[in-house]
Every structure is written in C-alpha cells, then in structure tokens.
Design an enzyme around this catalytic site. Sequence first.
Site, PDB file in Angstrom:
ATOM      1  CE  LYS A 278     -41.034  82.768  77.448  1.00  0.00           C
ATOM      2  NZ  LYS A 278     -40.038  81.758  77.865  1.00  0.00           N
ATOM      3  NE  ARG A 352     -30.291  84.359  81.116  1.00  0.00           N
ATOM      4  CZ  ARG A 352     -30.169  83.046  81.001  1.00  0.00           C
ATOM      5  NH1 ARG A 352     -29.017  82.522  80.577  1.00  0.00           N
ATOM      6  NH2 ARG A 352     -31.166  82.248  81.304  1.00  0.00           N
TER       7      ARG A 352
HETATM    8  N1  BES Z   1     -39.319  84.024  81.788  1.00  0.00           N
HETATM    9  C1  BES Z   1     -38.602  82.913  81.291  1.00  0.00           C
HETATM   10  C2  BES Z   1     -38.403  81.813  82.327  1.00  0.00           C
HETATM   11  C3  BES Z   1     -39.640  81.113  82.791  1.00  0.00           C
HETATM   12  C4  BES Z   1     -40.022  79.920  82.211  1.00  0.00           C
HETATM   13  C5  BES Z   1     -40.368  81.589  83.848  1.00  0.00           C
HETATM   14  C6  BES Z   1     -41.117  79.242  82.661  1.00  0.00           C
HETATM   15  C7  BES Z   1     -41.478  80.918  84.300  1.00  0.00           C
HETATM   16  C8  BES Z   1     -41.860  79.732  83.717  1.00  0.00           C
HETATM   17  C9  BES Z   1     -37.217  83.344  80.822  1.00  0.00           C
HETATM   18  O1  BES Z   1     -37.112  84.636  80.333  1.00  0.00           O
HETATM   19  C10 BES Z   1     -36.814  82.409  79.743  1.00  0.00           C
HETATM   20  O2  BES Z   1     -37.500  82.353  78.770  1.00  0.00           O
HETATM   21  N2  BES Z   1     -35.725  81.683  79.947  1.00  0.00           N
HETATM   22  C11 BES Z   1     -35.251  80.761  78.997  1.00  0.00           C
HETATM   23  C12 BES Z   1     -33.757  80.834  78.989  1.00  0.00           C
HETATM   24  C13 BES Z   1     -33.107  80.073  77.853  1.00  0.00           C
HETATM   25  C14 BES Z   1     -33.474  80.707  76.534  1.00  0.00           C
HETATM   26  C15 BES Z   1     -31.626  80.079  78.055  1.00  0.00           C
HETATM   27  C16 BES Z   1     -35.731  79.371  79.404  1.00  0.00           C
HETATM   28  O3  BES Z   1     -35.775  79.076  80.595  1.00  0.00           O
HETATM   29  O4  BES Z   1     -36.082  78.602  78.521  1.00  0.00           O
HETATM   30 ZN    ZN Z   2     -37.637  84.749  78.285  1.00  0.00          ZN
END
Ligand code: BES
Ligand code: ZN
Length: 501
Positions: A278, A352
């Site tokens: 990230k 997931r």
């Molecule tokens: N933990 C994150 C989702 C999240 C984002 C929670 C912002 C709280 C605030 C999750 O694991 C994630 O990173 N999801 C990705 C999925 C994508 C790679 C398909 C996302 O939402 O960008």
């Molecule tokens: Zn994530």
Amino acid sequence: MKISVKAGALEQEKTELLVVNLFEERLPAVENRLDKALQGFLRKVREKGDFKGESKQTLLLYPQGGVGAERVLLVGLGKMRELDREKLRAGSAAAVRRAKDIGVKSFTLAVPGTSRRDLPLDEKLWALVEGALLSNYQLTEYRTEELDKIKDVQEVKFLVERSQDLAAAQRGARRGETISEAVNWTRTLANYPGNKATPTFLAQEARKLAKEERLDCRILDRAEMEKLGMGALLAVAQGSQQPPKFIILEYKPSGRIRGRYAVVGKGITFDSGGISIKPSKSMEEMKYDMSGAAATMGLARVAARLKLPFHLIFLAPATENLPSGAAVKPGDVVRSLSGKTVEIINTDAEGRLILADALAYVQRYKPDGIIDMATLTGAVVVALGSHATGMLGNNDALKGKIRRAGEESGERVWELPLWKEYYEAIKSSIADVKNVGDGKAGTIAGAAFLGKFVGDVPWVHLDIAGTAWNETGNGWMGKGSTGVGVRLLTRFLLNEMGKKK
Ligand code: BES
Ligand code: ZN
Ligand code: ZN
C-alpha cells in the site's frame, strides 16, 4: 463510568449538574414546573430563542436557588415526533461532552417523558446509557504526559419521575451497560497499535474472555492450520514473523437452544498490502484491519453476559499481512481448506483469503446462519462513506433482519447486490477462483469471492471498512475505533429471541 437509576422529582435532585432533555415543542407539564423552580428562567430562554430544543443543542444555566442542582444543562432532542434511539444517544453524549468540558465528574440526567409508545422506557434507557458510555470512552493507556487534561465522567444517574417505572428503567440501563462495555472493549482491541494487538495477543484475550465468561475456546496454531489445509490463510501469514492464530470461541446456553449462528471476523492485525504494498499515506490506520475479529470477540462477550438462548460460534482468523522474502507473490496459486484453488492476483486482497478458510471451517458446525464482519474493501468507503456498513448475502430473510437491527441499533447497513453475474469477474484462467475482480464494483467482487466458500447456508457479509473507524471524530462517538458490529448483531440476536421458533 458508574450507571444508576433512581426515581424522584427533577427540581429536588441534589447534584452538581442536572441534565434536562427538552424538545422543540414545549412540554407544559415539565417545563412549567421547572420554570417555576428556576424563577422564570426557562421561559425567558425559550422566548429569547436562545434554546430551541434542537437535537444536540445545549445550554448551561447557573440557577440562583429554587432547584437542588448547582447547574442545569438543557439538552435538545429535536422534535418529539422525530425522536428516535439515535437522538437519545446523541443527547446523552452531548451531556457527557459538556460535563467533561467543565470538569464535572458526576451528573443526573432526567429521563425525558414522551407519549411515544414505540419507544418504551427500557428502550430509552438502553439508548441513553449507550450514548453516555460510548461517548465517554477514550484509550489513555499510552499517555504519560498532561494526564490532568484527560477528563472523563465517572458517574451518571438517570432520574425517572415515578417509582413504578424503576424496574423497566433499570432493565434497559443494565442492557445498555452490558452492551456498551463490550463495545468499548472491542474499541480498545481495535485501537491498539499493531505491535500490541498481534494475532498472539488477540488469542490471549480470547482465552481470557473464555475463562471469565465460561466460553469454550480453541486456538489453532500454524501447525494445526497446515494439517487442516488452510492454504489461503497460511499464504497471507507466510510473509510475517508473527505466528498466525485461528481463534474459535463457542457459546452454548444452559437452557433450550433457539438456533445456531456463526460469526466470523477478519483479523488482519496489520495490513501493509504485502508484496502488493500500500502507499505509505495513512498506512498506520491499517492496524484496525482486525476490527471484524475484535467485534466478533465483543459479541461473544455480550452473548455470554446476556445469556442469549443461541448456540453461537465465533471465528477470528488472525494474521499480519507483510511483505518479505517469504511472502506470497502475485500470481501464486494456493489450495484453500474447501479444496478450491485460488490464484492470488493481489496480495492486498488478503482479507477474503483468510475468511475463505474460516467460512469453510465453520461449515462443520452446521450453522443456521453465518454472518461475517470484515474491513474488506476501500471500495465500500467510496460507495457508502462512513454512515453505513455494506451488506451483501445470499438470503433475503436474513438480510432483512440485519437491516432492521441496523436501524434500531444505530449501526445502519445498506445493501449492495450480489447477483450471479458478479461471480464472472472472479474467474481465474488457471485456478478455480482469483482474489480480485475486474476492477469494478470492488465491494461486490470481494463478497462474491466469499460467497464461493459459504455453500447454501444463509449468509450475510458486512463490509465495515467505512464504519469501523472514525477518523474525523465527528458525531457523538469520538475518534478511532467505533466497535461497529457489536451493537448491530446483539440487536439482531435479541430480536430473534423475541420470536417463536
Ligand atoms: N484492508 C483493506 C481494505 C480497507 C481499505 C479497509 C481502506 C479500510 C480502509 C483490504 O485488505 C484491501 O486492501 N482491499 C483492497 C482490495 C483490492 C486489492 C481488490 C482494496 O480495497 O483496495
Ligand atoms: Zn489489504
Ligand atoms: Zn485488509
């Protein structure tokens, strides 16, 4: 904060601070009496328009005798016919905030009388107590400086007029207290930084809870997960030095069982994204990526304390998601506990993966329904912001009940569709399924992935990425973790209890 309920006349109440809830409409019975005691003060304030009774409006008065209280705080609740539980929560929270500001440690709140049959006294107390306890919460453990500036309220007394109302008021207050205490515990778990709230720490907390509340507790370690074949969860965990833990809590009532539900919560104790790392901006917030697991544990606490008549299974798969030489890579294919193979396209879609194995594991309990809570997608924050949890699932009846529980608990949900067409996007060219969709409808793609692992069991997925964390401190609850999910699912179970089965 100590909560108590008593009966008496508000003008006689001896207290540092008396909180009186008023509406936009005048209530002659109470207002005339109070006005008389305050020597015309209240009428003047009303006439001048300084206090209109709007929701969350406050006005602090220093009466010159006439009443037993040293200070009187008027708190508006808006229009009486628009009164709901959320306005009551906001009302008591506004009182707590004001009391904190002036350094008052203990106050009495006169419970507003209304003719509203849909809001019986026990429900009113329940909501008022939630507002007081949840707004008073703060995590102070890490502060060593300026401790004198940390203010909290230590006692709130709720005053009802008639002694025959005491029993109902106490019942509601007790319930609000039990639930709020568990919500605040959940908030602490989620507010803890990643170096404190590790998977091992969560497992220890689960064990402690089990001992206190006589729940069954099992913690699967890495070796046991390997033996079972939890390849999806282990793939996420393999980049981290912290050992993963699969937390299982089980509650069985002593009497007749009214149904069996499984609750599953995402427990990523820190989500860096892994190899699909990230951006560093706000990455620190990803310590709350275990909010689903924390809420699951909080709900276990409530269920035991309220002695709910359900057999409940709580699962919290817990691990960090970090990059390293040993970390899972984009393109890797793993075999999940269900036997389905998964192509991991993006290591940041890790929630997931761990939930897939938990949802497969929970099948052995043959639950009547499964509810999972997860900070699963950034996309749900785009779609719904922070005022609604995203809800998806395979069963209209269960979704309807959760929606209703959302309205009543103040933790509202909003449904997104999960039609079969959405499952197309998660087809992999090499494995049974891939862990991301086609870049559109990200929240639905995440839910569709989970849907592959729940079978035919009625299931609801709650994407709490937007509701688990209050970054602004707006609203009555304060900054940081909200503990979302505990009040929602407690309400759902309490509603289920009211029904014949
Ligand atoms: N933990 C994150 C989702 C999240 C984002 C929670 C912002 C709280 C605030 C999750 O694991 C994630 O990173 N999801 C990705 C999925 C994508 C790679 C398909 C996302 O939402 O960008
Ligand atoms: Zn994530
Ligand atoms: Zn995550």
